[in-house]
Scaffold this motif. Structure first.
Motif, PDB file in Angstrom:
ATOM      1  N   LYS A 194     -21.214  19.606  12.097  1.00 19.17           N
ATOM      2  CA  LYS A 194     -22.303  19.665  12.798  1.00 19.17           C
ATOM      3  C   LYS A 194     -22.746  18.299  13.135  1.00 19.17           C
ATOM      4  CE  LYS A 194     -24.063  23.433   9.922  1.00 19.17           C
ATOM      5  NZ  LYS A 194     -24.840  23.558   8.657  1.00 19.17           N
ATOM      6  N   ILE A 195     -22.304  17.244  12.587  1.00 22.01           N
ATOM      7  CA  ILE A 195     -22.435  15.987  12.938  1.00 22.01           C
ATOM      8  C   ILE A 195     -21.788  15.681  14.210  1.00 22.01           C
ATOM      9  CG2 ILE A 195     -22.499  13.403  12.267  1.00 22.01           C
ATOM     10  CD1 ILE A 195     -22.798  14.314   9.426  1.00 22.01           C
ATOM     11  N   PHE A 196     -20.533  16.089  14.304  1.00 23.74           N
ATOM     12  CA  PHE A 196     -19.710  15.913  15.796  1.00 23.74           C
ATOM     13  C   PHE A 196     -20.486  16.449  16.812  1.00 23.74           C
ATOM     14  CE2 PHE A 196     -15.813  14.453  13.442  1.00 23.74           C
ATOM     15  CZ  PHE A 196     -15.464  13.507  14.375  1.00 23.74           C
ATOM     16  N   ALA A 212     -13.822  21.553  15.402  1.00 21.84           N
ATOM     17  CA  ALA A 212     -13.097  21.955  14.054  1.00 21.84           C
ATOM     18  C   ALA A 212     -12.315  21.022  13.535  1.00 21.84           C
ATOM     19  CB  ALA A 212     -12.918  23.335  14.048  1.00 21.84           C
ATOM     20  N   LYS A 213     -11.198  20.936  14.589  1.00 20.77           N
ATOM     21  CA  LYS A 213     -10.075  20.119  14.001  1.00 20.77           C
ATOM     22  C   LYS A 213     -10.420  18.548  13.886  1.00 20.77           C
ATOM     23  CE  LYS A 213      -5.303  19.524  15.945  1.00 20.77           C
ATOM     24  NZ  LYS A 213      -4.667  19.776  16.878  1.00 20.77           N
ATOM     25  N   LEU A 214     -11.574  17.984  14.731  1.00 17.85           N
ATOM     26  CA  LEU A 214     -11.919  16.666  14.421  1.00 17.85           C
ATOM     27  C   LEU A 214     -12.611  16.673  12.841  1.00 17.85           C
ATOM     28  CD1 LEU A 214     -13.680  15.846  17.673  1.00 17.85           C
ATOM     29  CD2 LEU A 214     -11.434  14.923  16.994  1.00 17.85           C
ATOM     30  N   ALA A 215     -13.243  17.619  12.676  1.00 12.07           N
ATOM     31  CA  ALA A 215     -13.841  17.637  11.352  1.00 12.07           C
ATOM     32  C   ALA A 215     -12.879  17.600  10.217  1.00 12.07           C
ATOM     33  CB  ALA A 215     -14.797  19.012  11.135  1.00 12.07           C
ATOM     34  N   CYS A 230     -17.132   9.031  17.903  1.00 13.92           N
ATOM     35  CA  CYS A 230     -17.526   9.451  19.418  1.00 13.92           C
ATOM     36  C   CYS A 230     -17.683   8.312  20.401  1.00 13.92           C
ATOM     37  CB  CYS A 230     -18.965  10.418  19.077  1.00 13.92           C
ATOM     38  SG  CYS A 230     -18.536  11.875  17.975  1.00 13.92           S
ATOM     39  N   ASN A 231     -18.284   7.252  19.857  1.00 17.00           N
ATOM     40  CA  ASN A 231     -18.537   6.130  20.877  1.00 17.00           C
ATOM     41  C   ASN A 231     -17.380   5.655  21.184  1.00 17.00           C
ATOM     42  OD1 ASN A 231     -20.585   4.813  22.401  1.00 17.00           O
ATOM     43  ND2 ASN A 231     -19.944   2.982  21.099  1.00 17.00           N
ATOM     44  N   ILE A 254     -10.362   7.746  15.809  1.00 11.68           N
ATOM     45  CA  ILE A 254     -10.425   8.005  14.472  1.00 11.68           C
ATOM     46  C   ILE A 254      -9.340   6.871  13.985  1.00 11.68           C
ATOM     47  CG2 ILE A 254      -9.255   9.495  12.776  1.00 11.68           C
ATOM     48  CD1 ILE A 254     -10.383  11.590  14.534  1.00 11.68           C
ATOM     49  N   ASP A 255      -8.092   6.508  14.551  1.00  8.29           N
ATOM     50  CA  ASP A 255      -7.312   5.494  14.017  1.00  8.29           C
ATOM     51  C   ASP A 255      -7.873   4.283  13.728  1.00  8.29           C
ATOM     52  OD1 ASP A 255      -5.119   7.294  13.826  1.00  8.29           O
ATOM     53  OD2 ASP A 255      -4.062   6.716  15.496  1.00  8.29           O
TER      54      ASP A 255
END
Ligand code: ATP
Length: 272
Positions: A194-196, A212-215, A230-231, A254-255
């Motif tokens: 939800k935050i994504f 979903a995968k990002l979460a 996200c930024n 993410i890395d």
């Protein structure tokens, strides 16, 4: 100095829609919104409206965001200060800032007063405070004086945030002060999704993007980390001259954010 130590009764446009997840906390603060909007509904039966609530949770989980959303939903001004702003202040300055803040809040009530990092001024005596003890105690005492000085019909509700409720002076937690605690937890996988969604809304996304995968890929991440990802992803894509942000940009982001968090943890706990 002329440094502004608190936000002075600004109007906020943030609402509960901007706060993803935190469903239970939202239900609790909805009551506060109603206290601000319809105080007579409560006081007409002889009840006393609570003066404050403590938002308890780890950094970056949305405590400030939720406090702003309360002001936004109730359409009242938002005042804020951070306990850490009072560190290294000259004697007497902390207390006078608190007095000044509440004077302005009374003038603009109904309103929300938000105190971030309340543990910086609200630590129990002798638990190695950052500030010199006298000054910290003066500041804390002034806050208690202010809280005791207004009744439930003042229209002022104080929300304070901390991730260390255990170190707080018990005087702060007495009935009639911060006698309610609302816990704000690190989001689970559904919460992260939800935050994504909130932070992806303004971004030009490629079709391959799988939220979903990002979460799933971001266990333990707080809302602030997800906003940051996200930024960063948008900046990675822009640097490469892309017209939309795709999964590989998110993986790079993410890395990078994980790398940043690891560095931060090393600085915080050098013994490990
Ligand atoms: P700190 O204790 O470090 O002050 P905090 O709990 O007050 O942290 P915020 O300042 O509210 O955290 O969160 C920082 C930013 O992270 C927010 O402005 C928002 O962009 C994002 N964020 C955090 N939690 C959420 C959430 N539940 N939904 C949407 N965005 C969030």
């Amino acid at each position: 100095s002329k440094a502004q130590l608190f936000e002075k009764g600004t109007k906020v446009n943030i609402t509960f829609n901007d706060v993803a997840g935190l469903d239970e906390a939202k239900v609790e603060v909805m009551e506060i919104v109603d206290f601000l909007k319809n105080p007579k509904k409560y006081t007409s039966l002889g009840g006393k409206i609570p003066k404050g609530a403590l938002l308890v949770g780890p950094p970056g989980t949305g405590k400030t965001l939720l406090a702003k959303a309360v002001a936004g939903e109730a359409q009242v001004p938002f005042f804020s200060m951070s306990g850490s702003d009072f560190v290294e202040m000259f004697v007497g300055v902390g207390a006078s800032r608190v007095r000044d803040l509440f004077k302005q809040a009374r003038d603009k009530a109904p309103c929300i007063v938000f105190i971030d990092e309340i543990d910086a001024i609200g630590r129990a005596r002798g638990k190695n405070a950052v500030m010199s003890n006298d000054e910290r105690e003066n500041t804390l005492n002034q806050l208690l004086v202010e809280m005791d000085g207004f009744g439930g019909d003042s229209g002022i509700i104080i929300l304070a945030a901390t991730n260390r409720p255990d170190v707080l002076d018990s005087a702060l937690l007495r009935p009639g002060r911060f006698d309610r605690q609302i816990s704000i937890d690190v989001p689970d996988v559904k919460g992260r999704e939800k935050i994504f969604e909130v932070h992806l809304a303004p971004i030009k996304k490629s079709k391959d993007l799988n939220i979903a995968k990002l979460a799933v890929q971001t266990p333990g991440f707080a809302g602030a980390d997800i906003a940051n990802i996200c930024n960063e992803a948008a900046l990675f894509a822009a640097r490469k001259g892309k017209t939309e942000v795709d999964m590989s940009d998110f993986n790079d982001a993410i890395d990078r954010v994980i790398g940043g968090l690891e560095k931060k943890n090393k600085i915080i706990s050098p013994d490990e």
